[in-house]
Design an enzyme around this catalytic site. Structure first.
Site, mmCIF file in Angstrom:
data_model
loop_
_atom_site.group_PDB
_atom_site.id
_atom_site.type_symbol
_atom_site.label_atom_id
_atom_site.label_comp_id
_atom_site.label_asym_id
_atom_site.label_seq_id
_atom_site.Cartn_x
_atom_site.Cartn_y
_atom_site.Cartn_z
ATOM 1 N N LYS A 131 69.446 28.923 50.872
ATOM 2 C CA LYS A 131 69.035 30.257 51.325
ATOM 3 C C LYS A 131 68.282 30.912 50.178
ATOM 4 O O LYS A 131 68.494 30.565 49.011
ATOM 5 C CB LYS A 131 70.271 31.087 51.670
ATOM 6 C CG LYS A 131 69.991 32.276 52.552
ATOM 7 C CD LYS A 131 69.970 31.919 54.036
ATOM 8 C CE LYS A 131 69.472 33.055 54.884
ATOM 9 N NZ LYS A 131 69.589 32.765 56.325
ATOM 10 N N ASP A 171 64.224 34.812 58.003
ATOM 11 C CA ASP A 171 65.510 35.504 58.197
ATOM 12 C C ASP A 171 65.155 36.989 58.295
ATOM 13 O O ASP A 171 64.001 37.318 58.625
ATOM 14 C CB ASP A 171 66.470 35.203 57.031
ATOM 15 C CG ASP A 171 67.901 35.674 57.288
ATOM 16 O OD1 ASP A 171 68.608 35.054 58.083
ATOM 17 O OD2 ASP A 171 68.319 36.705 56.699
HETATM 18 P P1 NDP Z 1 64.926 40.761 61.777
HETATM 19 O O1 NDP Z 1 64.431 41.226 60.477
HETATM 20 O O2 NDP Z 1 63.967 40.285 62.802
HETATM 21 O O3 NDP Z 1 65.813 41.909 62.463
HETATM 22 C C1 NDP Z 1 66.931 42.432 61.818
HETATM 23 C C2 NDP Z 1 67.504 43.558 62.657
HETATM 24 O O4 NDP Z 1 68.752 43.950 62.110
HETATM 25 C C3 NDP Z 1 66.624 44.797 62.664
HETATM 26 O O5 NDP Z 1 66.800 45.486 63.873
HETATM 27 C C4 NDP Z 1 67.187 45.593 61.487
HETATM 28 O O6 NDP Z 1 66.978 46.981 61.574
HETATM 29 C C5 NDP Z 1 68.658 45.292 61.612
HETATM 30 N N1 NDP Z 1 69.280 45.376 60.279
HETATM 31 C C6 NDP Z 1 68.925 44.673 59.166
HETATM 32 N N2 NDP Z 1 69.674 45.037 58.124
HETATM 33 C C7 NDP Z 1 70.517 45.988 58.592
HETATM 34 C C8 NDP Z 1 71.535 46.733 57.991
HETATM 35 N N3 NDP Z 1 71.846 46.592 56.689
HETATM 36 N N4 NDP Z 1 72.225 47.601 58.774
HETATM 37 C C9 NDP Z 1 71.913 47.747 60.098
HETATM 38 N N5 NDP Z 1 70.943 47.059 60.715
HETATM 39 C C10 NDP Z 1 70.262 46.184 59.969
HETATM 40 O O7 NDP Z 1 66.027 39.633 61.440
HETATM 41 P P2 NDP Z 1 66.618 38.501 62.369
HETATM 42 O O8 NDP Z 1 66.695 38.983 63.780
HETATM 43 O O9 NDP Z 1 65.894 37.237 62.074
HETATM 44 O O10 NDP Z 1 68.084 38.318 61.765
HETATM 45 C C11 NDP Z 1 69.215 39.066 62.267
HETATM 46 C C12 NDP Z 1 70.499 38.360 61.843
HETATM 47 O O11 NDP Z 1 70.516 37.022 62.387
HETATM 48 C C13 NDP Z 1 70.702 38.193 60.339
HETATM 49 O O12 NDP Z 1 72.088 38.272 60.048
HETATM 50 C C14 NDP Z 1 70.225 36.767 60.093
HETATM 51 O O13 NDP Z 1 70.800 36.207 58.926
HETATM 52 C C15 NDP Z 1 70.740 36.093 61.347
HETATM 53 N N6 NDP Z 1 70.099 34.828 61.672
HETATM 54 C C16 NDP Z 1 68.756 34.756 61.887
HETATM 55 C C17 NDP Z 1 68.167 33.556 62.221
HETATM 56 C C18 NDP Z 1 66.723 33.458 62.570
HETATM 57 O O14 NDP Z 1 66.326 32.386 63.045
HETATM 58 N N7 NDP Z 1 65.923 34.478 62.407
HETATM 59 C C19 NDP Z 1 68.959 32.307 62.263
HETATM 60 C C20 NDP Z 1 70.382 32.507 62.117
HETATM 61 C C21 NDP Z 1 70.904 33.727 61.807
HETATM 62 P P3 NDP Z 1 65.907 47.680 60.595
HETATM 63 O O15 NDP Z 1 64.574 47.343 61.190
HETATM 64 O O16 NDP Z 1 66.240 49.114 60.646
HETATM 65 O O17 NDP Z 1 66.117 47.063 59.229
#
Ligand code: NDP
Length: 451
Positions: A131, A171
């Site tokens: 990571k 991510d």
């Molecule tokens: P994105 O950046 O596309 O979206 C993240 C979302 O989560 C946004 O809506 C963001 O809101 C919100 N968010 C991020 N940080 C915080 C925080 N500290 N508190 C509240 N809301 C938060 O990321 P992904 O959708 O790719 O990832 C989401 C989750 O899924 C993560 O935990 C990631 O590790 C996990 N994941 C992702 C994978 C992938 O293929 N993308 C694979 C496996 C797991 P805002 O815009 O306000 O920051």
């Protein structure tokens, strides 16, 4: 009071982890959850104890930390930290995403890399765990600023990665735009076109279904869990947190399967739409988030839904919860509220979204609980499929990739059932995922000697 007969061994092990990795709270949390499942198993299987596999698996093979200087549009210079944690390569090249978010630090990336080792093993594909990322915040930056940052980041990272060494992906904060900028820089520096990153654009080595894969896989996993109780998504109310990549496609697939998704959120608050976020509204959210890069509260204005500022969606009554934002986004009280309101299935798209207290609530209430390392493994699994297509220099159809993703999620579920079914028939998916993911990596480490 713990009912783990090996609590003392867990405490002793954790005391060493905390001393060696001071201040890395999320890393302690992730290791603790695994140690609680694994130490009883290791005590019953002394070959792992003798080879000190748990101690070895909790220490990264390599940690790379570097400076990322870049210039904004006004000519001002900024300096961010860049990281890559190469955690374990016993069963394949390091594989795992890059996170760009101001909260990123060593402890968060080590927790993510640690979880990734087990997750990647569960997919059945030959991928080790890693990571990386940066404390850079893409929010509010222009495309040119993001490009300059990504190029500077890759100017150091390129010497540590490669299609047979370490293959990063996206991510939080790293989507198609960022992968494009980083891939372009890598290609220029190395003078070669290889599958060094996944999540690439379709015209330059990407795989169909990769953007959808984590959210789709999370819903496929929930479907398998629901089937153990002879039910499915039809007519169910689902709450989703986040509004990024994972949340968007979890919403899409859950809706396709007949559920009504009533919430989405971002770091500022959540929207509640009792009428359901249907395909048309979701398309609007995708444009808002992926193109306009706006805030989710704009949804409430557009569709006359409720917006709850500064809160998370777990107070909304639902059957199924799909946390898809970030770590520790459901605490013990929120988990109690979910269960009290009738939620009986939690399938994690985010990594470690539930605190240890929340997990205890799910397990004690015997609801269906799919931890992230199993439920969100569809993302990295499809990255693995992207790597295969790159190696073969060919591309599978959308249906082929979706079918393979579905089969992988079904198999991960089967593996969890195999290792996690308790005497009374309750499936403890935490234990199932931890042991199921561990065995293959541990056996490979033993076979390869003390390295
Ligand atoms: P994105 O950046 O596309 O979206 C993240 C979302 O989560 C946004 O809506 C963001 O809101 C919100 N968010 C991020 N940080 C915080 C925080 N500290 N508190 C509240 N809301 C938060 O990321 P992904 O959708 O790719 O990832 C989401 C989750 O899924 C993560 O935990 C990631 O590790 C996990 N994941 C992702 C994978 C992938 O293929 N993308 C694979 C496996 C797991 P805002 O815009 O306000 O920051």
């Amino acid at each position: 009071m713990s009912n783990n007969p090996f609590q003392q061994q867990v405490d002793e092990f954790m005391a060493k982890i905390k001393a060696k990795n001071a201040g890395e709270l999320e890393f302690h949390q992730a290791v603790m959850e695994v140690a609680e499942s694994l130490i009883p198993f290791i005590e019953e299987n002394p070959k792992y104890k003798h080879a000190k596999i748990l101690e070895r698996i909790a220490e990264p093979e390599r940690v790379i930390l570097f400076r990322v200087p870049w210039m904004d549009d006004k000519g001002e210079i900024h300096i961010n930290k860049g990281y890559r944690i190469e955690m374990n390569s016993a069963i394949g090249p390091y594989k795992g995403g890059l996170r760009f978010h101001p909260t990123v630090n060593l402890g968060i990336l080590k927790f993510l890399a640690f979880e990734q080792v087990f997750k990647n093993s569960l997919t059945t594909l030959p991928m080790g765990g890693g990571k990386g990322g940066s404390d850079f915040d893409p929010k509010g930056k222009t495309d040119n600023e993001v490009m300059r940052f990504c190029q500077s980041f890759m100017m150091e990272l390129f010497r540590h990665i490669g299609p047979n060494t370490d293959v990063p992906a996206g991510d939080i904060g790293v989507g198609g735009r960022e992968i494009g900028f980083m891939f372009g820089m890598y290609r220029r520096l190395k003078n070669e076109f290889t599958g060094v990153l996944t999540g690439k654009g379709l015209d330059w080595g990407g795989s169909l279904i990769r953007p959808e894969a984590t959210g789709y896989g999370q819903v496929y996993f929930a479907q398998e869990m629901l089937a153990t109780r002879k039910t499915d998504f039809k007519g169910k109310i689902a709450t989703v947190s986040g509004s990024g990549n994972v949340a968007q496609f979890a919403t899409q697939k859950a809706t396709e399967l007949g559920a009504k998704v009533v919430t989405l959120s971002d770091s500022e608050g959540y929207v509640y739409d009792p009428a359901g976020i249907d395909a048309e509204k979701l398309a609007w959210v995708m444009h808002l988030k992926n193109v306009k890069r706006g805030r989710i509260k704009e949804y409430a204005q557009k569709y006359k839904a409720d917006y709850v500022d500064g809160k998370r969606p777990w107070e909304v009554k639902c059957d199924i919860a799909l946390p898809s934002a970030t770590q520790n986004e459901i605490n013990g009280d929120e988990a109690k509220l979910l269960v009290k309101n009738g939620c009986y299935c939690v399938s994690e798209g985010a990594n470690m979204p539930s605190t240890p207290e929340a997990i205890s609530v799910y397990i004690d209430s015997k609801i269906l609980y799919g931890p992230g390392k199993a439920a969100n493994a569809g993302g990295v699994a499809t990255s693995g499929l992207e790597m295969s297509q790159n190696s073969m220099r060919m591309a599978w159809s959308r249906e082929e990739v979706d079918q393979k993703l579905h089969t992988i999620m079904v198999n991960i579920h089967k593996n969890c059932v195999k290792w996690g079914t308790e005497q009374d028939g309750f499936i403890n998916y935490v234990r199932g995922a931890n042991i199921g993911g561990f065995v293959k990596v541990a056996d490979a480490m033993i076979a390869q000697g003390l390295i």
